[in-house]
Design a protein around this motif. Structure first.
Motif, PDB file in Angstrom:
ATOM      1  N   ALA A 236       0.821  -1.220   0.000  1.00 19.52           N
ATOM      2  CA  ALA A 236       0.000   0.000   0.000  1.00 19.52           C
ATOM      3  C   ALA A 236       0.851   1.264   0.000  1.00 19.52           C
ATOM      4  O   ALA A 236       0.403   2.309  -0.485  1.00 19.52           O
ATOM      5  CB  ALA A 236      -0.931  -0.015   1.206  1.00 19.52           C
ATOM      6  N   ASN A 237       2.063   1.200   0.534  1.00 20.96           N
ATOM      7  CA  ASN A 237       2.892   2.409   0.613  1.00 20.96           C
ATOM      8  C   ASN A 237       3.732   2.641  -0.641  1.00 20.96           C
ATOM      9  O   ASN A 237       4.631   3.484  -0.643  1.00 20.96           O
ATOM     10  CB  ASN A 237       3.814   2.333   1.838  1.00 20.96           C
ATOM     11  CG  ASN A 237       4.795   1.175   1.771  1.00 20.96           C
ATOM     12  OD1 ASN A 237       4.735   0.349   0.859  1.00 20.96           O
ATOM     13  ND2 ASN A 237       5.698   1.114   2.747  1.00 20.96           N
ATOM     14  N   ALA A 238       3.437   1.899  -1.713  1.00 19.13           N
ATOM     15  CA  ALA A 238       4.203   2.012  -2.955  1.00 19.13           C
ATOM     16  C   ALA A 238       3.429   2.778  -4.015  1.00 19.13           C
ATOM     17  O   ALA A 238       3.436   2.416  -5.188  1.00 19.13           O
ATOM     18  CB  ALA A 238       4.585   0.634  -3.468  1.00 19.13           C
ATOM     19  N   SER A 239       2.766   3.865  -3.620  1.00 15.73           N
ATOM     20  CA  SER A 239       1.919   4.600  -4.570  1.00 15.73           C
ATOM     21  C   SER A 239       2.733   5.192  -5.720  1.00 15.73           C
ATOM     22  O   SER A 239       2.274   5.193  -6.875  1.00 15.73           O
ATOM     23  CB  SER A 239       1.147   5.706  -3.844  1.00 15.73           C
ATOM     24  OG  SER A 239       2.038   6.596  -3.196  1.00 15.73           O
ATOM     25  N   ASP A 240       3.931   5.700  -5.451  1.00 15.00           N
ATOM     26  CA  ASP A 240       4.757   6.251  -6.530  1.00 15.00           C
ATOM     27  C   ASP A 240       5.118   5.170  -7.542  1.00 15.00           C
ATOM     28  O   ASP A 240       5.107   5.423  -8.759  1.00 15.00           O
ATOM     29  CB  ASP A 240       6.041   6.863  -5.961  1.00 15.00           C
ATOM     30  CG  ASP A 240       5.789   8.155  -5.197  1.00 15.00           C
ATOM     31  OD1 ASP A 240       4.662   8.687  -5.302  1.00 15.00           O
ATOM     32  OD2 ASP A 240       6.704   8.618  -4.499  1.00 15.00           O
TER      33      ASP A 240
END
Length: 294
Positions: free
Chosen positions: A169-173
């Motif tokens: 989830a924290n890999a939006s970039d």
């Protein structure tokens, strides 16, 4: 180490009662050296959670072995165990340090594999079932047609999009960068040789090939599909390089090397898988790769 008797299902499949000596464990299964008279086998066993990986491995090895172009461990037995687990008994192989001619022999053998007609009927990209890239489920739903448009659809949906959806989830970039690459797929896949479906090993990093004592190249732990064979080369170039003499023999055998951009595109899939499996620095490496394509 302790010697144990084999599970009854494995004994029945092998027609005897082999003894098992525990070896090192992998991330999802236990491994064993099995002996039954003069027969020596390499056995993997896994509980329910890992059984599907063993079944997919057996399917991939049988497919590669049926092509008859490069050695793989022969499958002696695949059995179901109590509680939903599975055991896979493979030919025991003795390895030797690669000699000066290994790379050329390996390149010629892999070119022969990639030159074989696609074993799917009708020819298409994908496979007859989903399998695993390491511990990550790999989507293989076959798509038509077998030409560039079919590969564009298959690689976009079953490779990039499928792996993008598994990112943390924290890999939006990184997800945004993969989306940008997906939008450019028609352009990225327009250059170079037209993709064609060929049976590939699918996870051919340096830990999944070796040389037998008689000098023959051997490959194992596959994640097979019918894909552009240049995707195989891209994986071999990702975490190292093929051995000396490989490329010349591969190209002489009819294989072709990917362009630099296609190389990075196919490597992106494996980098994304490493983000899914291991996180850490692979996220930055995958982001740089995606940005270089977008």
């Amino acid at each position: 180490m302790d010697i144990v008797e084999s599970p009854p299902a494995l004994a029945d499949a092998l027609g005897g009662t082999p003894t098992l000596r525990p070896l090192a464990n992998s991330s999802f299964c236990d491994t064993w050296e099995a002996r039954q008279g003069g027969l020596r086998l390499f056995v993997k066993s896994a509980p329910r959670a890992g059984a599907a990986q063993l079944r997919a491995e057996a399917d991939g090895l049988r497919a590669l072995g049926a092509a008859g172009c490069i050695r793989v461990p022969a499958v002696h037995a695949l059995v179901d165990l109590d509680g939903g687990g599975a055991a896979l008994a493979l030919e025991w192989l003795d390895f030797a340090s690669p000699d000066a001619g290994f790379g050329a022999r390996f390149g010629a053998a892999l070119a022969a594999l990639h030159a074989q007609p696609c074993p799917l009927e009708p020819a298409s990209f994908g496979w007859r079932g989903d399998n695993y890239l390491g511990a990550t489920p790999q989507r293989n739903t076959p798509l038509q047609p077998a030409g560039r448009s079919g590969w564009l659809a298959f690689f976009g949906r079953s490779r990039l999009a499928a792996m993008r959806d598994r990112l943390p989830a924290n890999a939006s970039d990184l997800r945004d960068a993969v989306d940008a690459v997906a939008e450019r797929l028609p352009e990225l896949l327009a250059e170079g040789d037209p993709p064609r479906p060929a049976l590939i090993h699918g996870d051919l990093w340096q830990g999944n090939w070796d040389m037998l004592a008689d000098g023959s190249p051997v490959i194992f732990d596959p994640a097979v599909s019918c894909s552009d064979p240049q995707a195989e080369i891209a994986m071999m170039e990702l975490f190292g390089s093929p051995p000396e003499g490989f490329r010349a023999a591969y190209e002489q055998g009819g294989g072709s090397w990917p362009t630099p951009r296609r190389m990075r595109l196919y490597q992106l899939y494996h980098l994304l898988n490493h983000v899914v499996l291991f996180g850490g620095g692979y996220a930055a490496q995958a982001l740089r790769c995606a940005q270089s394509l977008a």
